[in-house]
Design a protein around this motif. Structure first.
Motif, PDB file in Angstrom:
ATOM      1  N   VAL A   1       0.833  -1.209   0.000  1.00  0.00           N
ATOM      2  CA  VAL A   1       0.000   0.000   0.000  1.00  0.00           C
ATOM      3  C   VAL A   1       0.865   1.256   0.000  1.00  0.00           C
ATOM      4  O   VAL A   1       0.615   2.210  -0.739  1.00  0.00           O
ATOM      5  CB  VAL A   1      -0.955  -0.003   1.214  1.00  0.00           C
ATOM      6  CG1 VAL A   1      -1.631   1.349   1.373  1.00  0.00           C
ATOM      7  CG2 VAL A   1      -1.987  -1.097   1.073  1.00  0.00           C
ATOM      8  N   ARG A   2       1.939   1.235   0.820  1.00  0.00           N
ATOM      9  CA  ARG A   2       2.772   2.435   0.918  1.00  0.00           C
ATOM     10  C   ARG A   2       3.506   2.709  -0.389  1.00  0.00           C
ATOM     11  O   ARG A   2       3.714   3.855  -0.769  1.00  0.00           O
ATOM     12  CB  ARG A   2       3.750   2.291   2.079  1.00  0.00           C
ATOM     13  CG  ARG A   2       3.056   2.430   3.428  1.00  0.00           C
ATOM     14  CD  ARG A   2       4.046   2.430   4.557  1.00  0.00           C
ATOM     15  NE  ARG A   2       4.770   1.177   4.640  1.00  0.00           N
ATOM     16  CZ  ARG A   2       6.087   1.083   4.802  1.00  0.00           C
ATOM     17  NH1 ARG A   2       6.800   2.171   4.909  1.00  0.00           N
ATOM     18  NH2 ARG A   2       6.657  -0.092   4.878  1.00  0.00           N
TER      19      ARG A   2
ATOM     20  N   TYR B   1      11.927   5.345   1.321  1.00  0.00           N
ATOM     21  CA  TYR B   1      10.656   5.487   2.004  1.00  0.00           C
ATOM     22  C   TYR B   1      10.287   4.215   2.756  1.00  0.00           C
ATOM     23  O   TYR B   1       9.899   4.251   3.913  1.00  0.00           O
ATOM     24  CB  TYR B   1       9.555   5.831   0.995  1.00  0.00           C
ATOM     25  CG  TYR B   1       8.216   5.994   1.654  1.00  0.00           C
ATOM     26  CD1 TYR B   1       7.962   7.088   2.456  1.00  0.00           C
ATOM     27  CD2 TYR B   1       7.228   5.038   1.488  1.00  0.00           C
ATOM     28  CE1 TYR B   1       6.751   7.231   3.086  1.00  0.00           C
ATOM     29  CE2 TYR B   1       6.008   5.175   2.116  1.00  0.00           C
ATOM     30  CZ  TYR B   1       5.774   6.271   2.911  1.00  0.00           C
ATOM     31  OH  TYR B   1       4.583   6.403   3.538  1.00  0.00           O
TER      32      TYR B   1
ATOM     33  N   LEU C   1      13.828   6.250  -4.334  1.00  0.00           N
ATOM     34  CA  LEU C   1      12.917   6.959  -3.438  1.00  0.00           C
ATOM     35  C   LEU C   1      12.045   5.956  -2.677  1.00  0.00           C
ATOM     36  O   LEU C   1      11.885   6.049  -1.454  1.00  0.00           O
ATOM     37  CB  LEU C   1      12.032   7.913  -4.241  1.00  0.00           C
ATOM     38  CG  LEU C   1      11.027   8.698  -3.406  1.00  0.00           C
ATOM     39  CD1 LEU C   1      11.700   9.910  -2.796  1.00  0.00           C
ATOM     40  CD2 LEU C   1       9.824   9.115  -4.226  1.00  0.00           C
TER      41      LEU C   1
ATOM     42  N   ARG D   1      -0.509  12.056 -13.001  1.00  0.00           N
ATOM     43  CA  ARG D   1      -1.483  12.956 -12.385  1.00  0.00           C
ATOM     44  C   ARG D   1      -0.979  13.549 -11.080  1.00  0.00           C
ATOM     45  O   ARG D   1      -1.650  14.361 -10.459  1.00  0.00           O
ATOM     46  CB  ARG D   1      -2.780  12.206 -12.092  1.00  0.00           C
ATOM     47  CG  ARG D   1      -3.598  11.909 -13.324  1.00  0.00           C
ATOM     48  CD  ARG D   1      -4.457  10.753 -12.978  1.00  0.00           C
ATOM     49  NE  ARG D   1      -5.660  10.676 -13.790  1.00  0.00           N
ATOM     50  CZ  ARG D   1      -6.636   9.800 -13.535  1.00  0.00           C
ATOM     51  NH1 ARG D   1      -6.538   8.996 -12.506  1.00  0.00           N
ATOM     52  NH2 ARG D   1      -7.678   9.752 -14.309  1.00  0.00           N
TER      53      ARG D   1
ATOM     54  N   ASN E   1       1.997  16.554 -12.903  1.00  0.00           N
ATOM     55  CA  ASN E   1       0.815  17.352 -13.218  1.00  0.00           C
ATOM     56  C   ASN E   1       0.912  18.740 -12.587  1.00  0.00           C
ATOM     57  O   ASN E   1       0.615  19.760 -13.224  1.00  0.00           O
ATOM     58  CB  ASN E   1      -0.431  16.603 -12.729  1.00  0.00           C
ATOM     59  CG  ASN E   1      -1.707  17.301 -13.135  1.00  0.00           C
ATOM     60  OD1 ASN E   1      -1.763  17.914 -14.207  1.00  0.00           O
ATOM     61  ND2 ASN E   1      -2.716  17.231 -12.290  1.00  0.00           N
TER      62      ASN E   1
ATOM     63  N   LEU F   1       6.632  -1.848  -8.943  1.00  0.00           N
ATOM     64  CA  LEU F   1       5.627  -0.785  -8.982  1.00  0.00           C
ATOM     65  C   LEU F   1       6.232   0.560  -9.385  1.00  0.00           C
ATOM     66  O   LEU F   1       5.615   1.327 -10.132  1.00  0.00           O
ATOM     67  CB  LEU F   1       4.933  -0.648  -7.619  1.00  0.00           C
ATOM     68  CG  LEU F   1       4.132  -1.875  -7.167  1.00  0.00           C
ATOM     69  CD1 LEU F   1       3.487  -1.616  -5.819  1.00  0.00           C
ATOM     70  CD2 LEU F   1       3.057  -2.237  -8.194  1.00  0.00           C
TER      71      LEU F   1
ATOM     72  N   TYR G   1       1.032   6.904  -7.219  1.00  0.00           N
ATOM     73  CA  TYR G   1       0.048   7.946  -7.240  1.00  0.00           C
ATOM     74  C   TYR G   1       0.696   9.331  -7.323  1.00  0.00           C
ATOM     75  O   TYR G   1       0.341  10.176  -8.113  1.00  0.00           O
ATOM     76  CB  TYR G   1      -0.610   7.813  -5.881  1.00  0.00           C
ATOM     77  CG  TYR G   1      -2.047   8.112  -5.805  1.00  0.00           C
ATOM     78  CD1 TYR G   1      -2.948   7.385  -6.548  1.00  0.00           C
ATOM     79  CD2 TYR G   1      -2.492   9.098  -4.927  1.00  0.00           C
ATOM     80  CE1 TYR G   1      -4.294   7.658  -6.411  1.00  0.00           C
ATOM     81  CE2 TYR G   1      -3.818   9.348  -4.787  1.00  0.00           C
ATOM     82  CZ  TYR G   1      -4.721   8.632  -5.527  1.00  0.00           C
ATOM     83  OH  TYR G   1      -6.031   8.901  -5.383  1.00  0.00           O
ATOM     84  N   ILE G   2       1.698   9.531  -6.431  1.00  0.00           N
ATOM     85  CA  ILE G   2       2.334  10.850  -6.310  1.00  0.00           C
ATOM     86  C   ILE G   2       3.252  11.121  -7.501  1.00  0.00           C
ATOM     87  O   ILE G   2       3.286  12.223  -8.036  1.00  0.00           O
ATOM     88  CB  ILE G   2       3.145  10.948  -4.995  1.00  0.00           C
ATOM     89  CG1 ILE G   2       2.209  10.791  -3.809  1.00  0.00           C
ATOM     90  CG2 ILE G   2       3.896  12.263  -4.909  1.00  0.00           C
ATOM     91  CD1 ILE G   2       2.919  10.664  -2.477  1.00  0.00           C
TER      92      ILE G   2
ATOM     93  N   TYR H   1       2.446   1.782  -3.336  1.00  0.00           N
ATOM     94  CA  TYR H   1       1.431   2.168  -4.312  1.00  0.00           C
ATOM     95  C   TYR H   1       1.099   3.658  -4.189  1.00  0.00           C
ATOM     96  O   TYR H   1       0.838   4.336  -5.190  1.00  0.00           O
ATOM     97  CB  TYR H   1       0.221   1.247  -4.137  1.00  0.00           C
ATOM     98  CG  TYR H   1      -1.125   1.874  -4.231  1.00  0.00           C
ATOM     99  CD1 TYR H   1      -1.650   2.226  -5.473  1.00  0.00           C
ATOM    100  CD2 TYR H   1      -1.893   2.084  -3.104  1.00  0.00           C
ATOM    101  CE1 TYR H   1      -2.907   2.782  -5.550  1.00  0.00           C
ATOM    102  CE2 TYR H   1      -3.132   2.640  -3.177  1.00  0.00           C
ATOM    103  CZ  TYR H   1      -3.637   2.994  -4.395  1.00  0.00           C
ATOM    104  OH  TYR H   1      -4.863   3.548  -4.479  1.00  0.00           O
ATOM    105  N   ALA H   2       1.178   4.174  -2.949  1.00  0.00           N
ATOM    106  CA  ALA H   2       0.926   5.606  -2.744  1.00  0.00           C
ATOM    107  C   ALA H   2       1.893   6.443  -3.582  1.00  0.00           C
ATOM    108  O   ALA H   2       1.529   7.493  -4.115  1.00  0.00           O
ATOM    109  CB  ALA H   2       1.063   5.955  -1.267  1.00  0.00           C
ATOM    110  N   TRP H   3       3.120   5.965  -3.711  1.00  0.00           N
ATOM    111  CA  TRP H   3       4.096   6.724  -4.496  1.00  0.00           C
ATOM    112  C   TRP H   3       3.825   6.658  -5.994  1.00  0.00           C
ATOM    113  O   TRP H   3       4.160   7.576  -6.736  1.00  0.00           O
ATOM    114  CB  TRP H   3       5.517   6.257  -4.182  1.00  0.00           C
ATOM    115  CG  TRP H   3       6.002   6.857  -2.903  1.00  0.00           C
ATOM    116  CD1 TRP H   3       6.108   6.215  -1.707  1.00  0.00           C
ATOM    117  CD2 TRP H   3       6.390   8.212  -2.670  1.00  0.00           C
ATOM    118  NE1 TRP H   3       6.540   7.089  -0.742  1.00  0.00           N
ATOM    119  CE2 TRP H   3       6.730   8.319  -1.306  1.00  0.00           C
ATOM    120  CE3 TRP H   3       6.485   9.344  -3.478  1.00  0.00           C
ATOM    121  CZ2 TRP H   3       7.163   9.520  -0.738  1.00  0.00           C
ATOM    122  CZ3 TRP H   3       6.914  10.533  -2.910  1.00  0.00           C
ATOM    123  CH2 TRP H   3       7.236  10.609  -1.572  1.00  0.00           C
TER     124      TRP H   3
END
Lengths: 288, 272
Positions: free
Chosen positions: A119-120, A160, A156, A131, A135, A228, A126-127, A122-124
């Protein structure tokens, strides 16, 4: 009489250990033996394993050189980067932080490590994805920045994901540091900087060693972060293994790579223990 | 220095906060927040694939952690009674179970199980008296077995540490007062090591619940929650995944906090 008691004692000991021993044999010792055997075998025409005795699989290792290079470069690089970020945090927590809030601050560092890495990471995605930050950058006129699927993104993600694991051992070794040594250094005219480099840093080296070794060893087998955040471009050995076993079903070659990976882990572990021994002298080294 | 420390904390929590925040997003868009809504949680919980993956994960985590708690505690108690050489052997094997990368554990288990199946299944089929013979295959059993290995090592380590800090005199006193070994265990030893067993169970549960890579190899056609999340991520990010991810985070967080409280209680009781 005494013999009878001893026999009974041994029976109880055996009964207590039997399940764990069976588990270790069936799901650790046997599988590794099988994997070792597979590594010297051949790929069956339909995929899987075919009995043989050949070193061809090991001779083939250079075809996956990219995965090995990425792993052997980015795992230690990631660990060192982790160290650079982690040391000031550990120092702050152990030496500077208000004791009243210390426990809370330490817990806050550990909590993310204990939650799902999937999950953690996957958050990256996203960032760093189109988008996310790119973006935002395009809004201020910086166009076409690629962040996801680069070695930088993988690094990174590594920092993290593994930062807490680096902070903790350093924090522990700094926390145990005898404050009187710092006072003594100051009394003898040592400036804060020379106290740090002459006293604090050397005494925290066991923690630093533990952290670097721990993170490097875990990173050698990493799969999720390169998958990922590297998007199939920054392959690690772990990714090559998934590919070989689950996609191309080349089990003997995969086994040869897995055996090599375990060998690398063992070598790194031994080197780390050697260095730790030297650095720590007779001091105790904690692995967690 | 303070700025640096604050930004590290921000770095650690911002991504998590973002996932949680967007799980409450009303809109479908992953880059702008268009209002608060629980719709994606409803959607996630109405997704039968997801719910069955969650069920699988819970069954597997509960069983493997339960087995690990019982067998791992037994092993920790048994290792106390071993000669130093045998104890070192067990220590080495348990350490191997923890140090070897998950990817390799998954592969090794897969390789070994398939080798066993390819031998056992034809044998069963040959001996089966008629009708369709049962087939051994990958699934619950193989995931539980592979997770059980790591979990057992974890529980044994934690319980062993607790046993090492246990007062021997009170155990001897119990024997002097004619308590049977079983009574001593039930009344003296067990209550003292129970918190560490529970902590081990919860850590093992969290590990199994969060594990992706080992399950990925040995799951066969079974889907666990991390496998489902991983597959969904590859199909593209949706707020539904954020909702699932938030649920996963909250679940592992609760388990870990409970485990840590139990381990702390252990420490304060032994007067450290």
């Amino acid at each position: 009489m005494r013999v009878a008691t001893n026999t009974k004692r041994n029976l109880i000991t055996a009964a207590l250990l039997a399940p764990a021993a069976a588990w270790l044999t069936v799901f650790l010792v046997l599988p590794f033996t099988a994997m070792l055997v597979f590594a010297f075998g051949e790929r069956a025409p339909e995929g899987g394993y075919q009995a043989a005795f050949t070193f061809a699989q090991f001779a083939n290792l250079p075809t996956r050189a990219a995965a090995f290079w990425n792993t052997l470069l980015l795992a230690p690089a990631g660990a060192l980067l982790c160290l650079v970020v982690a040391y000031p945090v550990a120092y702050f927590l152990a030496v500077r932080a208000n004791p009243r809030y210390r426990l809370i601050l330490v817990s806050l560092v550990v909590v993310p490590f204990w939650t799902s890495l999937l999950v953690r990471t996957y958050a990256w995605m996203y960032i760093l994805g189109s988008r996310g930050i790119p973006n935002l950058l395009s809004m201020i006129g910086i166009e076409d920045v690629r962040m996801l699927n680069t070695p930088g993104a993988v690094l990174l993600g590594i920092v993290y994901g593994y930062l807490p694991l680096m902070i903790m051992p350093i924090y522990v070794s700094l926390e145990r540091l005898d404050r009187r040594l710092l006072e003594a250094s100051a009394d003898l005219g040592g400036k804060p900087v020379s106290t740090f480099f002459g006293v604090t840093l050397p005494l925290s080296l066991p923690g630093v060693m533990t952290g670097v070794a721990l993170v490097t060893i875990l990173l050698l087998g990493e799969y999720l972060i390169p998958q990922l955040l590297g998007g199939g471009k920054v392959f690690f050995i772990g990714n090559a293994l998934v590919d070989l076993f689950l996609q191309s079903r080349n089990w003997p070659f995969g086994s040869a790579i897995a055996v090599t990976l375990v060998a690398i882990v063992v070598v790194v572990l031994m080197v780390a223990m050697r260095i730790a021994w030297k650095v720590a002298g007779t001091r105790q080294v904690d692995l967690v | 220095m303070r700025t640096f420390i604050s930004s590290v904390y921000l770095f650690l929590y911002a991504p998590i906060a973002l996932v949680v925040l967007f799980s409450f997003n009303a809109g479908r868009n992953a880059s702008e927040f268009t209002g608060f809504s629980l719709a994606w949680y409803g959607k996630a919980l109405g997704n039968t694939f997801l719910v069955s993956a969650l069920q699988n994960s819970l069954i597997i985590a509960f069983t493997s952690a339960g087995l690990a708690a019982v067998f791992g505690t037994m092993a920790a108690l048994g290792m106390e009674r071993l000669s130093p050489r045998m104890r070192a052997l067990f220590d080495a094997l348990f350490a191997a179970a923890i140090v070897v990368p998950g990817v390799v554990i998954g592969i090794a288990t897969l390789v070994a199980l398939v080798a066993v199946f390819s031998f056992v299944n034809p044998t069963i089929a040959a001996l089966w008296p008629g009708g369709k013979p049962p087939q051994l295959g990958l699934g619950y059993g193989s995931i539980i077995a592979a997770h059980g290995l790591f979990s057992m090592a974890l529980v044994t380590m934690i319980v062993k540490a607790r046993i090492a800090g246990l007062g021997r005199d009170i155990v001897e006193a119990s024997g002097d007062l004619y308590a049977t070994p079983l009574t001593t265990f039930r009344l003296i030893v067990l209550p003292q090591i129970l918190p560490s067993i529970l902590a081990g169970f919860l850590l093992a549960f969290t590990f199994s619940f969060d594990d992706f890579i080992i399950a990925f190899f040995v799951a066969g056609s079974k889907t666990t929650l991390p496998i489902y999340v991983f597959a969904s991520i590859r199909r593209g990010v949706t707020p539904e995944i954020n909702a699932i991810a938030t649920l996963v985070l909250v679940a592992s967080l609760l388990l870990i906090l409970t485990a840590r409280v139990l381990m702390r209680e252990k420490k304060s009781k032994s007067g450290e």
